[in-house]
Design an enzyme around this catalytic site. Structure first.
Site, PDB file in Angstrom:
ATOM      1  N   ASN A 294     -31.560 -12.068   9.278  1.00 16.72           N
ATOM      2  CA  ASN A 294     -31.192 -13.348   9.378  1.00 16.72           C
ATOM      3  C   ASN A 294     -29.289 -13.107   8.649  1.00 16.72           C
ATOM      4  O   ASN A 294     -29.211 -12.537   8.128  1.00 16.72           O
ATOM      5  CB  ASN A 294     -31.010 -14.999   9.297  1.00 16.72           C
ATOM      6  CG  ASN A 294     -31.386 -14.945   7.466  1.00 16.72           C
ATOM      7  OD1 ASN A 294     -31.472 -14.004   6.952  1.00 16.72           O
ATOM      8  ND2 ASN A 294     -31.553 -16.428   6.992  1.00 16.72           N
ATOM      9  N   ILE A 295     -28.300 -13.807  10.095  1.00 14.37           N
ATOM     10  CA  ILE A 295     -27.230 -13.067   9.570  1.00 14.37           C
ATOM     11  C   ILE A 295     -26.384 -14.314   9.874  1.00 14.37           C
ATOM     12  O   ILE A 295     -26.175 -15.302  10.730  1.00 14.37           O
ATOM     13  CB  ILE A 295     -27.139 -12.094  11.151  1.00 14.37           C
ATOM     14  CG1 ILE A 295     -27.488 -10.916  10.126  1.00 14.37           C
ATOM     15  CG2 ILE A 295     -25.109 -12.260  10.501  1.00 14.37           C
ATOM     16  CD1 ILE A 295     -27.064  -9.800  11.353  1.00 14.37           C
ATOM     17  N   GLU A 296     -26.011 -14.837   8.405  1.00 16.52           N
ATOM     18  CA  GLU A 296     -25.274 -16.542   8.679  1.00 16.52           C
ATOM     19  C   GLU A 296     -23.547 -16.433   8.895  1.00 16.52           C
ATOM     20  O   GLU A 296     -22.971 -15.020   8.814  1.00 16.52           O
ATOM     21  CB  GLU A 296     -25.340 -17.079   7.960  1.00 16.52           C
ATOM     22  CG  GLU A 296     -26.723 -17.316   7.556  1.00 16.52           C
ATOM     23  CD  GLU A 296     -27.193 -17.929   5.516  1.00 16.52           C
ATOM     24  OE1 GLU A 296     -28.730 -18.872   5.615  1.00 16.52           O
ATOM     25  OE2 GLU A 296     -26.719 -18.274   4.985  1.00 16.52           O
TER      26      GLU A 296
ATOM     27  N   CYS B 247     -31.024 -15.909  13.567  1.00 19.41           N
ATOM     28  CA  CYS B 247     -32.016 -15.872  13.186  1.00 19.41           C
ATOM     29  C   CYS B 247     -32.173 -14.717  12.868  1.00 19.41           C
ATOM     30  O   CYS B 247     -31.924 -13.309  13.633  1.00 19.41           O
ATOM     31  CB  CYS B 247     -33.574 -16.733  13.383  1.00 19.41           C
ATOM     32  SG  CYS B 247     -32.764 -18.538  13.284  1.00 19.41           S
TER      33      CYS B 247
ATOM     34  N   GLU C   4     -35.142 -13.180  13.907  1.00 22.63           N
ATOM     35  CA  GLU C   4     -35.674 -12.316  14.923  1.00 22.63           C
ATOM     36  C   GLU C   4     -35.275 -11.895  16.057  1.00 22.63           C
ATOM     37  O   GLU C   4     -35.744 -10.731  16.340  1.00 22.63           O
ATOM     38  CB  GLU C   4     -36.987 -13.541  15.257  1.00 22.63           C
ATOM     39  CG  GLU C   4     -37.949 -14.303  14.192  1.00 22.63           C
ATOM     40  CD  GLU C   4     -37.927 -14.915  13.380  1.00 22.63           C
ATOM     41  OE1 GLU C   4     -37.009 -15.317  13.662  1.00 22.63           O
ATOM     42  OE2 GLU C   4     -38.638 -15.836  13.437  1.00 22.63           O
TER      43      GLU C   4
ATOM     44  N   CYS D  42     -38.155 -20.135  14.312  1.00 21.84           N
ATOM     45  CA  CYS D  42     -38.300 -21.153  14.965  1.00 21.84           C
ATOM     46  C   CYS D  42     -38.188 -21.554  16.564  1.00 21.84           C
ATOM     47  O   CYS D  42     -38.671 -21.206  17.700  1.00 21.84           O
ATOM     48  CB  CYS D  42     -36.793 -21.241  14.528  1.00 21.84           C
ATOM     49  SG  CYS D  42     -35.326 -20.923  15.399  1.00 21.84           S
TER      50      CYS D  42
ATOM     51  N   CYS E 232     -36.462 -19.423  18.819  1.00 16.95           N
ATOM     52  CA  CYS E 232     -36.822 -17.869  18.391  1.00 16.95           C
ATOM     53  C   CYS E 232     -38.400 -18.018  19.574  1.00 16.95           C
ATOM     54  O   CYS E 232     -38.641 -16.755  20.206  1.00 16.95           O
ATOM     55  CB  CYS E 232     -36.912 -17.379  16.779  1.00 16.95           C
ATOM     56  SG  CYS E 232     -35.123 -17.053  16.228  1.00 16.95           S
TER      57      CYS E 232
HETATM   58 ZN   LIG Z   1     -35.002 -18.776  14.542  1.00 22.63          ZN
END
Ligand SMILES: [Zn+2]
Length: 129
Positions: free
Chosen positions: A41-43, A52, A54, A85, A88
């Protein structure tokens, strides 16, 4: 599932950029070419701009020249298992078949195995897909 896919997902989790949630997630895809593609994940400071693990793995797969997910593992450090989620699930289904196995993992290994159809039943389909 062979252990290497789990190890790849766990290794990918270490690359997560999650300074805000402190919730690292890793994903690994085995594609039809036999290769394993990973993502984390890359915020972003502007929260909705983050994404996310995925889709990061899907991006790696596509840029590696593969198009089909054979199996996939997802792991989160802070959950006993980490179901993808809703968004995803739709993204994964674009490159999976109904029987594609998705492994939900914790730090020790696979905790639950689900098929794409179990994760996203009655999914959006058209004549185009
Ligand atoms: Zn997701």
């Amino acid at each position: 599932m062979s252990h290497d896919l789990f190890e790849a997902a766990r290794g990918a989790m270490a690359f997560a950029h999650a300074p805000y949630s402190k919730f690292p997630v890793g994903a690994a895809i085995r594609a039809e070419d036999g290769k394993v593609y990973t993502g984390a994940n890359i915020e972003n400071l502007s929260f909705p701009q983050g994404w996310c693990a995925e889709p990061t793995a899907i991006s790696a797969m596509i840029m590696g020249g593969a198009k089909k997910i054979v199996e996939m593992a997802v792991i989160a450090e802070k959950l006993p298992l980490c179901p993808p989620c809703g968004g995803c699930r739709q993204k994964i289904s674009e490159f999976a078949s109904k029987g594609t196995k998705i492994y939900l993992c914790d730090e020790t290994g696979v905790k639950k195995t689900m098929t794409m159809d179990e994760l996203l039943p009655f999914s959006f389909e058209t004549e185009l897909g």
